[in-house]
Design a protein around this motif. Structure first.
Motif, PDB file in Angstrom:
ATOM      1  N   ASP A 140       0.933  -1.087   0.106  1.00  0.00           N
ATOM      2  CA  ASP A 140      -0.024   0.008  -0.021  1.00  0.00           C
ATOM      3  C   ASP A 140       0.919   1.221  -0.156  1.00  0.00           C
ATOM      4  OD1 ASP A 140      -1.822   1.904   0.511  1.00  0.00           O
ATOM      5  OD2 ASP A 140      -2.847   0.973   2.253  1.00  0.00           O
ATOM      6  N   PRO A 141       0.732   2.238  -1.062  1.00  0.00           N
ATOM      7  CA  PRO A 141       1.543   3.317  -1.062  1.00  0.00           C
ATOM      8  C   PRO A 141       1.408   4.154  -0.044  1.00  0.00           C
ATOM      9  CG  PRO A 141      -0.220   3.329  -2.640  1.00  0.00           C
ATOM     10  CD  PRO A 141      -0.062   2.189  -2.271  1.00  0.00           C
ATOM     11  N   CYS A 154       9.233   0.132  -4.915  1.00  0.00           N
ATOM     12  CA  CYS A 154       8.311  -0.120  -5.899  1.00  0.00           C
ATOM     13  C   CYS A 154       7.269   1.019  -6.456  1.00  0.00           C
ATOM     14  CB  CYS A 154       7.517  -1.525  -5.865  1.00  0.00           C
ATOM     15  SG  CYS A 154       6.748  -2.207  -7.285  1.00  0.00           S
ATOM     16  N   ASN A 155       6.522   1.334  -5.206  1.00  0.00           N
ATOM     17  CA  ASN A 155       5.556   2.283  -5.703  1.00  0.00           C
ATOM     18  C   ASN A 155       6.455   3.691  -5.936  1.00  0.00           C
ATOM     19  OD1 ASN A 155       2.827   1.412  -5.311  1.00  0.00           O
ATOM     20  ND2 ASN A 155       3.476   1.021  -3.165  1.00  0.00           N
ATOM     21  N   ARG A 176      -4.381   1.703  -8.600  1.00  0.00           N
ATOM     22  CA  ARG A 176      -3.971   1.980  -6.922  1.00  0.00           C
ATOM     23  C   ARG A 176      -4.738   2.672  -6.443  1.00  0.00           C
ATOM     24  NH1 ARG A 176       2.047   3.945  -6.869  1.00  0.00           N
ATOM     25  NH2 ARG A 176       1.202   5.320  -8.373  1.00  0.00           N
ATOM     26  N   THR A 177      -4.937   4.006  -7.067  1.00  0.00           N
ATOM     27  CA  THR A 177      -5.967   4.865  -6.506  1.00  0.00           C
ATOM     28  C   THR A 177      -7.277   4.190  -6.536  1.00  0.00           C
ATOM     29  OG1 THR A 177      -4.781   6.699  -7.459  1.00  0.00           O
ATOM     30  CG2 THR A 177      -7.073   7.207  -6.575  1.00  0.00           C
ATOM     31  N   ALA A 178      -7.902   3.733  -7.536  1.00  0.00           N
ATOM     32  CA  ALA A 178      -9.249   3.143  -7.512  1.00  0.00           C
ATOM     33  C   ALA A 178      -9.348   1.968  -6.627  1.00  0.00           C
ATOM     34  CB  ALA A 178      -9.336   2.518  -8.808  1.00  0.00           C
ATOM     35  N   LEU A 179      -8.352   1.176  -6.061  1.00  0.00           N
ATOM     36  CA  LEU A 179      -8.424   0.089  -5.303  1.00  0.00           C
ATOM     37  C   LEU A 179      -8.594   0.761  -3.969  1.00  0.00           C
ATOM     38  CD1 LEU A 179      -8.172  -3.110  -5.160  1.00  0.00           C
ATOM     39  CD2 LEU A 179      -5.726  -2.463  -4.297  1.00  0.00           C
ATOM     40  N   LYS A 180      -8.059   1.877  -3.579  1.00  0.00           N
ATOM     41  CA  LYS A 180      -7.933   2.417  -2.280  1.00  0.00           C
ATOM     42  C   LYS A 180      -9.454   2.978  -2.169  1.00  0.00           C
ATOM     43  CE  LYS A 180      -4.396   4.523  -0.334  1.00  0.00           C
ATOM     44  NZ  LYS A 180      -4.225   3.464   0.754  1.00  0.00           N
TER      45      LYS A 180
END
Length: 257
Positions: A140-141, A154-155, A176-180
């Motif tokens: 998670d970033p 990685c992020n 990533r944004t959509a997942l969060k």
């Protein structure tokens, strides 16, 4: 102090066990390991020598037992990282396993951005619609959960890569944004013992891709296929040990459903 002493004793016993087992194993498997040719002249084949480690590793009895003992010792020493043939398998603070990546140089990032930009421009010249979708990394970033002393390379690489695409006018969607936005717990979208998404997460991602393509390029699709209620789901409890779990041992992270 006692913890270190127990760890040293366990390490010593483990090395003795490996040594005795290896001696017996090599006695029975020496021809396969060295790769003697079939003429009987005792000359080793280069291919056989190069593959010697693989022969031994794959044929070693109770291999997982050795892996788990190794992991037990690392736990006793407070280590959260295991070197697997040059790749670092890391146990995050929340118990999830992942690969640890060294920092990608700016030169490498810029090179990849240039390659993809060239591809985008080529497709654009052929009137072929194109959009880049960035898959989420397991870390998670905003909540990396990395052990002390490690950074989320990685992020960081993904951020620099997407920044380069944006500068070059290449359209992209950062999943990533959509997942969060769509899930309360980022990590629960992944297997604990594997680097892959859960099947449910992959299904979610396919829906996001279809929606974005439909909106960007006016592509029609059957919305029923993205409805989770149209499918049945069966869960096998403690059934799956992922590739990372096989490298680190199930006593490090358990077994996934």
């Amino acid at each position: 102090m006692k913890k270190n002493m127990y760890a040293r004793i366990a390490s010593f016993l483990f090395l003795m066990l490996v040594g005795l087992s290896s001696l017996a194993f090599y006695t029975n498997q020496i021809k396969a390991w060295v790769g003697l040719d079939q003429s009987g002249n005792g000359q080793p084949l280069v291919e056989g020598v190069n593959d010697g480690d693989d022969v031994v590793n794959n044929a070693l009895k109770s291999k997982m037992t050795y892996v788990q003992v190794n992991t037990f010792i690392r736990d006793a020493l407070g280590q959260n990282v295991k070197n697997d043939n040059g790749r670092l398998v890391m146990k995050l603070n929340n118990g999830y396993l992942t690969y640890y990546y060294e920092r990608t140089s700016d030169e490498k990032i810029n090179q990849q951005v240039s390659y993809y930009t060239d591809l985008y421009q080529y497709c654009k010249g052929k009137n072929i619609p194109m959009i880049y979708f960035q898959a989420p990394n397991k870390v998670d970033p905003d909540n990396p959960q990395l052990p002390d002393g490690y950074t989320d390379n990685c992020n960081d690489a993904i951020d620099r890569y997407l920044k380069g695409l944006k500068s070059n006018g290449v359209p992209y969607v950062d999943l990533r944004t959509a997942l969060k936005n769509d899930f309360d717990n980022y990590y629960e979208c992944f297997f604990i013992t594997d680097h892959h998404w859960l099947p449910e997460t992959a299904f979610w991602a396919s829906g996001k891709i279809l929606v974005n393509l439909g909106n960007a390029y006016n592509i029609e699709y059957n919305k029923i296929v993205t409805n989770e209620n149209q499918y049945s789901k069966r869960v096998y409890n403690e059934w799956f040990l992922g590739s990372l779990g096989k490298k680190a041992g199930k006593n490090w992270s358990g077994v996934d459903n």
